[in-house]
Write an enzyme that holds these catalytic residues in place. Sequence first.
Site, PDB file in Angstrom:
ATOM      1  N   HIS A  53       0.820  -1.223   0.000  1.00  0.00           N
ATOM      2  CA  HIS A  53       0.000   0.000   0.000  1.00  0.00           C
ATOM      3  C   HIS A  53       0.852   1.270   0.000  1.00  0.00           C
ATOM      4  O   HIS A  53       0.323   2.354  -0.202  1.00  0.00           O
ATOM      5  CB  HIS A  53      -0.953  -0.011   1.205  1.00  0.00           C
ATOM      6  CG  HIS A  53      -2.031  -1.053   1.080  1.00  0.00           C
ATOM      7  ND1 HIS A  53      -3.329  -0.751   0.729  1.00  0.00           N
ATOM      8  CD2 HIS A  53      -1.995  -2.400   1.223  1.00  0.00           C
ATOM      9  CE1 HIS A  53      -4.052  -1.868   0.674  1.00  0.00           C
ATOM     10  NE2 HIS A  53      -3.260  -2.885   0.971  1.00  0.00           N
ATOM     11  N   ASP A  96       3.741   9.435  -1.175  1.00  0.00           N
ATOM     12  CA  ASP A  96       2.542   8.718  -0.753  1.00  0.00           C
ATOM     13  C   ASP A  96       2.273   7.583  -1.723  1.00  0.00           C
ATOM     14  O   ASP A  96       2.431   7.766  -2.944  1.00  0.00           O
ATOM     15  CB  ASP A  96       1.341   9.676  -0.747  1.00  0.00           C
ATOM     16  CG  ASP A  96       0.323   9.335   0.332  1.00  0.00           C
ATOM     17  OD1 ASP A  96       0.216   8.140   0.670  1.00  0.00           O
ATOM     18  OD2 ASP A  96      -0.337  10.257   0.835  1.00  0.00           O
TER      19      ASP A  96
HETATM   20  P1  ADP Z   1      -2.953   6.917   4.677  1.00  0.00           P
HETATM   21  O1  ADP Z   1      -3.432   5.542   4.348  1.00  0.00           O
HETATM   22  O2  ADP Z   1      -1.458   7.097   4.557  1.00  0.00           O
HETATM   23  O3  ADP Z   1      -3.442   7.443   5.985  1.00  0.00           O
HETATM   24  P2  ADP Z   1      -4.779   7.809   2.559  1.00  0.00           P
HETATM   25  O4  ADP Z   1      -5.052   9.211   2.100  1.00  0.00           O
HETATM   26  O5  ADP Z   1      -4.536   6.843   1.471  1.00  0.00           O
HETATM   27  O6  ADP Z   1      -3.561   7.913   3.573  1.00  0.00           O
HETATM   28  O7  ADP Z   1      -6.015   7.268   3.391  1.00  0.00           O
HETATM   29  C1  ADP Z   1      -6.446   7.931   4.530  1.00  0.00           C
HETATM   30  C2  ADP Z   1      -7.864   7.523   4.866  1.00  0.00           C
HETATM   31  O8  ADP Z   1      -8.130   7.923   6.214  1.00  0.00           O
HETATM   32  C3  ADP Z   1      -8.895   8.230   3.997  1.00  0.00           C
HETATM   33  O9  ADP Z   1      -9.937   7.334   3.710  1.00  0.00           O
HETATM   34  C4  ADP Z   1      -9.367   9.384   4.872  1.00  0.00           C
HETATM   35  O10 ADP Z   1     -10.711   9.754   4.646  1.00  0.00           O
HETATM   36  C5  ADP Z   1      -9.188   8.849   6.263  1.00  0.00           C
HETATM   37  N1  ADP Z   1      -8.817   9.952   7.168  1.00  0.00           N
HETATM   38  C6  ADP Z   1      -7.753  10.738   7.067  1.00  0.00           C
HETATM   39  N2  ADP Z   1      -7.744  11.679   8.040  1.00  0.00           N
HETATM   40  C7  ADP Z   1      -8.834  11.486   8.769  1.00  0.00           C
HETATM   41  C8  ADP Z   1      -9.419  12.120   9.906  1.00  0.00           C
HETATM   42  N3  ADP Z   1      -8.894  13.192  10.463  1.00  0.00           N
HETATM   43  N4  ADP Z   1     -10.543  11.616  10.382  1.00  0.00           N
HETATM   44  C9  ADP Z   1     -11.101  10.556   9.808  1.00  0.00           C
HETATM   45  N5  ADP Z   1     -10.630   9.926   8.744  1.00  0.00           N
HETATM   46  C10 ADP Z   1      -9.516  10.371   8.216  1.00  0.00           C
END
Ligand code: ADP
Length: 448
Positions: free
Chosen positions: A153, A358
């Site tokens: 991932h 990322d």
């Molecule tokens: P990572 O897997 O590195 O955290 P991604 O952008 O691929 O980054 O996925 C992050 C996921 O977590 C997304 O689905 C996003 O909506 C969720 N997310 C990120 N920040 C928050 C937050 N503050 N509160 C709730 N969900 C969050």
Amino acid sequence: MGRLICLSNRLPLGPTPSGGLVVALADALAERGGVWIGSSGELSETPETRFTEIEGGPFRRLAFDLSPEEQASYYHGYSNSVLWPLFHGRTDLLDIRGEYLTGYKEVNRRLAKMLLEVLEPDDRIWVHDFHLLPLAHDLRVLGAENRMGFFLHTPFPTPLALQALPNGPELCTWLAHYELVGLQAERDVRNCMDAMVQIGGATELAGGFIHLAPRQVRIAAFPVAIDAAEFRTLAEEQVTQLPEGLVKPNRRLMIGVDRLDYTKGVPQRFRAFGEFLDRHEEWHRHVSLIQISPPTREGVTAYDDIRQETEHLSGQINGTFADITWAPIRFINRPVPREVLAGLYRAADIALVTPLMDGMNLVAKEFVAAQDPDDPGVLILSQFAGASEQLVDALTVNPHDPEQMATAMMTALAMPLSERRRRHAGMMQLLLKKDVHWWSKGFLTALG
Ligand code: ADP
């Protein structure tokens, strides 16, 4: 058709931020009588030798506990303080220790043994992410001949970065025990191929295969995705539920949503926003940035540092520019429910998705899916997010360049409706076609 066995570090136990993955695999698991295996999140002094069945839910779930020592070496150690920074190009943050690697291998060996107890000969195995790289190798040592696929991932590092890992050649050997290695983006496929050849000693074959005895491995990109149609509906419903006063008629809203991780480029983003405010006094009081960043991996030094740095920068920018009716940055350090996020995305005019590195970045995809197609917001997207290979209609930026980012903010604020619609339509079409079901189906078809 045999069962599908999915393994990931954490078992999905409820509505989690990584909910997308659950949706993607629930169908496949339910259809094929599958099982999902992952850690419970609980610690126990004597780790078991059998999985515990978790009742309820649309598919079978088997959990294992970690001991506090395993949590320290396998999870916080090798996974989060070695592989995570390495895979994101932060070799300066590597914390290489023999006991981390030992613990990592022991946990994977233990899992392989436990898995062997429940494995049937025609099961397909799908291993997720960097916590479980050696699993296929460990299962092969125990005699398992099942087809096994691995999906990473995160990004895959360059061969040069992988040279910083003392056991880089071993890592390549781990991968050579899968039939299929799936990565997020074409850049990762290239890096992985090159690393397998240059560091692992593999031979590159035609058609995306490498040969590293005794196996041929296919290495291919499967960009992870979201259920765009579902997210669009959620955002439509939720935008009406936002608290009063959040959206002001004469004020534009920028949004950033990221775990508070050093890969996400939040300090660089804040500095660029400061640069923008410095250049454009006419936008003072007419634009604000909501940055939602729940802390993660607390207790790891690099994460404590990023928290301090971002708190300091947001305070500094607010201190410089705020007046009694307006604070430019609202910095929120807690998780926000998914449905509230969906509404916020839709209410926002601009998303700042500017990671330094990322794997994919699902926030970029969620923001696009949440927009009103008649009056869509603008996505400012880092060239270093895997998503930038697909979302070519975003405003692409280099997150290290505050001046270029400040210019992109101005471009986004001034962008004519027709251009916003055109860019959004292009991206939305892609997200609807290449959604999360397309992703899991693509991987499983390739696995065979
Ligand atoms: P990572 O897997 O590195 O955290 P991604 O952008 O691929 O980054 O996925 C992050 C996921 O977590 C997304 O689905 C996003 O909506 C969720 N997310 C990120 N920040 C928050 C937050 N503050 N509160 C709730 N969900 C969050």
